[in-house]
Design a protein around this motif. Structure first.
Motif, PDB file in Angstrom:
ATOM      1  N   ALA A  15       0.714  -1.136   0.139  1.00  0.00           N
ATOM      2  CA  ALA A  15       0.047   0.096   0.079  1.00  0.00           C
ATOM      3  C   ALA A  15       0.927   1.248  -0.059  1.00  0.00           C
ATOM      4  O   ALA A  15       0.386   2.010  -0.402  1.00  0.00           O
ATOM      5  N   ASP A  16       2.185   1.260   0.288  1.00  0.00           N
ATOM      6  CA  ASP A  16       2.980   2.324   0.491  1.00  0.00           C
ATOM      7  C   ASP A  16       3.856   2.423  -0.575  1.00  0.00           C
ATOM      8  O   ASP A  16       4.340   3.606  -0.886  1.00  0.00           O
ATOM      9  N   LYS A  17       3.971   1.388  -1.467  1.00  0.00           N
ATOM     10  CA  LYS A  17       5.081   1.698  -2.675  1.00  0.00           C
ATOM     11  C   LYS A  17       4.673   2.531  -3.573  1.00  0.00           C
ATOM     12  O   LYS A  17       5.534   3.428  -4.115  1.00  0.00           O
ATOM     13  N   ALA A  18       3.241   2.589  -3.948  1.00  0.00           N
ATOM     14  CA  ALA A  18       3.033   3.728  -5.073  1.00  0.00           C
ATOM     15  C   ALA A  18       3.527   4.977  -4.517  1.00  0.00           C
ATOM     16  O   ALA A  18       3.676   5.735  -5.470  1.00  0.00           O
ATOM     17  N   ALA A  19       2.810   5.376  -3.431  1.00  0.00           N
ATOM     18  CA  ALA A  19       3.153   6.551  -2.984  1.00  0.00           C
ATOM     19  C   ALA A  19       4.889   7.002  -2.987  1.00  0.00           C
ATOM     20  O   ALA A  19       5.047   8.096  -3.471  1.00  0.00           O
ATOM     21  N   ALA A  20       5.582   5.970  -2.496  1.00  0.00           N
ATOM     22  CA  ALA A  20       6.765   6.128  -2.675  1.00  0.00           C
ATOM     23  C   ALA A  20       7.215   6.340  -4.033  1.00  0.00           C
ATOM     24  O   ALA A  20       8.382   7.336  -4.077  1.00  0.00           O
ATOM     25  N   VAL A  21       6.967   5.606  -4.768  1.00  0.00           N
ATOM     26  CA  VAL A  21       7.597   5.683  -6.234  1.00  0.00           C
ATOM     27  C   VAL A  21       7.134   6.958  -6.896  1.00  0.00           C
ATOM     28  O   VAL A  21       7.754   7.888  -7.433  1.00  0.00           O
ATOM     29  N   ARG A  22       5.960   7.438  -6.167  1.00  0.00           N
ATOM     30  CA  ARG A  22       5.484   8.568  -6.852  1.00  0.00           C
ATOM     31  C   ARG A  22       6.375   9.710  -6.423  1.00  0.00           C
ATOM     32  O   ARG A  22       6.604  10.809  -6.955  1.00  0.00           O
TER      33      ARG A  22
END
Ligand code: SAM
Length: 250
Positions: A15-22
């Motif tokens: 759930a946190d990866k997308a925000a980190a990549v963004r």
């Protein structure tokens, strides 16, 4: 969706990866194209040229440039279509609104024809009906997605039967000596270059680590087959530093 997903050498809750990549691409967006040139010593143009030449174009083609970022691949494809005297519906899809904005402004500043749409979406859930596109291109994007299997399944879903899938991505040099030299270069030079040019070593360290975590040639081909692609093959460039995987939706 898997419960965790690699973010460089770390495992993050999915759930946190997308925000980190963004976050990474929000930081690098303004300097993205320049940094690509510097990091690859210009080779990105050669690799992208091979990809663009490989895409089977035809008049009226509907094509998605997924994780298309600032639209570099779309711009090259538009040029090739124009040279062939053809038109098409080319759309840039990306999870980073910052990358899309930089791209849209860049097209505007250069007077290039805009793509049909700049679409803010993740590769895992594309806002397109089943069997609605002729070609799906993803360049240096697949290693960034949170859920590789789901992204491949989405590619397969939106492609028409017989539609073509193309993935250009960093891969594994086939020669161990080249592999070692490339590793040393990547970890020692690229984060420093990121610091110098973009004031951001951490984002570039992520980029290098994400390359190492991505499935090598054979493993990616098998993931594509599991997602339902046929006629899967790949071509190595620069000794396997980069590979172009191709497949056909069954
Ligand atoms: C290295 S850039 C590649 C951009 C462009 N394809 C190129 O070759 O110049 C990777 C892009 O993937 C996008 N991205 C990361 N995760 C994504 C996801 N889950 N779905 C769609 N795009 C994603 C990032 O926002 C970024 O623009």
């Amino acid at each position: 969706m898997p419960s965790t997903s690699p973010f460089g050498f770390q495992e993050l809750p999915a759930a946190d990866k997308a925000a980190a990549v963004r976050g990474v691409f929000a930081k690098v967006a303004r300097r993205y194209d320049l940094m690509n040139d510097l990091m690859s010593a210009g080779w990105q143009h050669v690799w992208k040229h091979h990809l663009v030449q490989s895409v089977q174009l035809f008049n009226g083609i509907r094509l998605l440039d997924v994780a298309g970022g600032t639209g570099h691949i779309t711009q090259l494809l538009q040029q090739r279509l124009a040279k062939l005297g053809m038109v098409g519906d080319l759309q840039v899809v990306d999870a980073s609104i910052d990358m899309l904005r930089v791209g849209r402004d860049r097209f505007f500043d250069h007077g290039w024809p805009q793509p049909t749409a700049w679409v803010d979406s993740v590769a895992e859930a594309l806002p397109y009906p089943d069997a609605s596109v002729d070609a799906y291109v993803i360049a240096f994007g697949l290693r960034n997605v949170t859920d590789l299997a789901q992204s491949l399944a989405e590619a397969r879903r939106v492609l028409k039967p017989g539609g073509r899938f193309y993935c250009l991505e960093f891969s594994r040099p086939t020669n161990p000596l080249l592999n070692r030299a490339y590793d040393a270069y990547s970890f020692a030079v690229i984060p420093r270059l990121g610091q110098l040019v973009a004031g951001d070593a951490a984002s570039y360290r992520y980029l290098v680590e994400s390359i190492r975590r991505f499935p090598p040639q054979q493993a990616l081909a098998e993931r594509m087959q599991s997602a339902g692609f046929a006629q899967v093959d790949w071509v190595n460039y620069s000794g396997g530093i980069v590979a172009l995987h191709r497949g056909v939706a069954g």
